[in-house]
Scaffold this active site. Structure first.
Site, PDB file in Angstrom:
ATOM      1  N   TYR A 235     -15.929  18.345 -14.248  1.00  0.00           N
ATOM      2  CA  TYR A 235     -16.497  17.009 -14.476  1.00  0.00           C
ATOM      3  C   TYR A 235     -17.587  16.723 -13.445  1.00  0.00           C
ATOM      4  CZ  TYR A 235     -16.596  11.891 -14.009  1.00  0.00           C
ATOM      5  OH  TYR A 235     -16.990  10.595 -13.877  1.00  0.00           O
TER       6      TYR A 235
ATOM      7  N   ARG B  48       0.828  -1.197   0.000  1.00  0.00           N
ATOM      8  CA  ARG B  48       0.000   0.000   0.000  1.00  0.00           C
ATOM      9  C   ARG B  48       0.867   1.254   0.000  1.00  0.00           C
ATOM     10  NH1 ARG B  48      -2.561  -0.561   4.591  1.00  0.00           N
ATOM     11  NH2 ARG B  48      -1.290   0.942   5.750  1.00  0.00           N
TER      12      ARG B  48
ATOM     13  N   ASP C   3      -6.925  20.101 -13.258  1.00  0.00           N
ATOM     14  CA  ASP C   3      -7.209  18.813 -13.889  1.00  0.00           C
ATOM     15  C   ASP C   3      -6.736  18.916 -15.336  1.00  0.00           C
ATOM     16  OD1 ASP C   3      -8.253  16.587 -15.156  1.00  0.00           O
ATOM     17  OD2 ASP C   3     -10.213  16.713 -14.200  1.00  0.00           O
TER      18      ASP C   3
ATOM     19  N   LYS D 263      -7.789   7.739 -18.901  1.00  0.00           N
ATOM     20  CA  LYS D 263      -8.072   8.362 -20.182  1.00  0.00           C
ATOM     21  C   LYS D 263      -6.841   8.343 -21.098  1.00  0.00           C
ATOM     22  CE  LYS D 263     -12.116   9.331 -18.296  1.00  0.00           C
ATOM     23  NZ  LYS D 263     -11.915   9.134 -16.843  1.00  0.00           N
TER      24      LYS D 263
END
Length: 387
Positions: free
Chosen positions: A108, A56, A180, A205
């Site tokens: 978004y 982690r 972003d 993306k």
């Protein structure tokens, strides 16, 4: 924390995309970073290890991806997360209840949902403004404003923010500028060079580019922000698995090649749509008719493959969405295959109707993610769908 190798900023973009942040595997000489599919690491002795304790906190495959994208953005630190929303959620853990944020009104839908439906219940406050006008950013600043948060170009209306001016407004108020950069990618836009403090992406993306994983990444250049993000990453645990990190790292190797083709196809298709649907109905920053075309040309080195089109009604939109054959009706974007979607019922369905209407996200709006297919086939598909 994952810091890039010292020599990773010296090469040109394409060379960095292929090589930055990774070296041939020291055990076997493998040219591709191995998938370290492990949850834990054997300790050499009590309190002694090879730099890894539990996956982690750190994983070698994930670190290669983090170094690679950090080098592409031109900064020293990267932190990979399990999704783009995991990335922005972790950024927001840098602040506290009672803090205020100035946010672009056309972010978004998932970002708006996180802020409006979850973080606002935890004592954070948000002012949504049209960041096309930097004066509105300055007017919305408060003494407790911690950050200005923008998308540029926006999803799905393709509006731009002047990042240099936004950085000045944020910094004048003692706040950070958070950007972003998913739509533009570091190939077309470098927010840190324009004053940004934090940049994040949905690696799902364009960075991955093959529609086969979900992930996010946060980039910073400040040592203190990096240390705090590393703590949050380990404490909250929204990290990607090594296979997802490897898939994204595979994708960034061709980012410069793919973005060139996305851009070529986007420009051609946008021009065709403007001719057949009317310039005012096509939203693409690479069209001279776009009201922010000059800013786009100055701030970006390319315009990409994202286009939105106003068809006039939901019935008309449904006709187009139902008749395409090369474009696929699906959420997401940035893959090698061309996708088409309906923002009002898909990406921005969580935004209230009156807010969508005020923004211009109408029932007739469709969004295209132009892939890297032969552009003649894409044009023929659109022609028969729109006819």
């Amino acid at each position: 924390m994952t810091k890039i190798f010292d020599d990773d900023l010296d090469a040109e973009f394409g060379t960095r995309a292929i090589h930055a942040g990774q070296r041939p595997d020291p055990l076997s000489g493998a040219i591709m970073t191995p998938i370290y599919q492990t949850s834990t690491y054997v300790q050499e002795a009590l309190g002694e290890n090879k730099g890894y304790e539990y996956a982690r906190g750190r994983n070698p495959t994930r670190e290669a991806l983090e170094r690679n994208i950090a080098a592409l953005e031109g900064v020293r630190y990267g932190f990979a997360f399990s999704s783009g929303m995991g990335a922005i959620d972790s950024i927001m853990k840098l602040v506290s209840a009672g803090d205020h944020f100035v946010v672009g009104e056309n972010v978004y839908g998932g970002t708006f949902r996180l802020f409006d439906k979850i973080l606002s219940r935890m004592g954070m406050t948000f002012s949504y403004v049209d960041t096309r006008d930097v004066n509105r950013i300055a007017e919305a600043m408060r003494p407790n404003t911690k950050a200005v948060l923008v998308e540029t170009p926006t999803n799905p209306l393709m509006r731009l923010t002047d990042l240099e001016a936004a950085a000045e407004a944020a910094h004048a108020g003692g706040a950070l500028l958070i950007v972003d950069n998913t739509f533009a990618t570091p190939y077309f836009q470098r927010p840190f060079e324009l004053g940004a403090d934090i940049v994040w992406h949905s690696t799902t993306k364009y960075l991955n580019g093959h529609s086969d994983m979900v992930g996010g990444i946060v980039l910073v250049n400040d040592d203190d922000l990096a240390a705090r993000l590393q703590f949050i990453l380990n404490a909250s645990g929204a990290v990607p698995g090594p296979m997802d990190a490897w898939l994204a790292l595979r994708g960034t190797k061709t980012l410069h090649l793919r973005m060139q083709r996305h851009d070529e196809n986007g420009r051609t298709i946008a021009a065709w749509l403007a001719e057949h649907m009317g310039e005012t109905n096509v939203f693409y920053p690479g069209l001279p008719s776009h009201p922010q075309y000059e800013l786009a040309a100055r701030q970006m080195r390319g315009f990409g493959g994202m286009i939105s089109v106003e068809t006039g009604s939901q019935e008309r939109a449904a006709q187009v969405l139902g008749r395409v054959r090369v474009f696929s009706l699906a959420e997401s974007l940035g893959g090698v295959e061309s996708l088409i979607s309906h923002p009002a019922s898909m990406t921005h369905a969580s935004v209230e109707l009156d807010r969508r209407t005020a923004l211009g996200i109408t029932p007739g709006l469709i969004r295209l993610s132009c892939g890297v297919e032969d552009v003649g086939d894409l044009l023929a598909d659109l022609e028969q769908a729109i006819a």
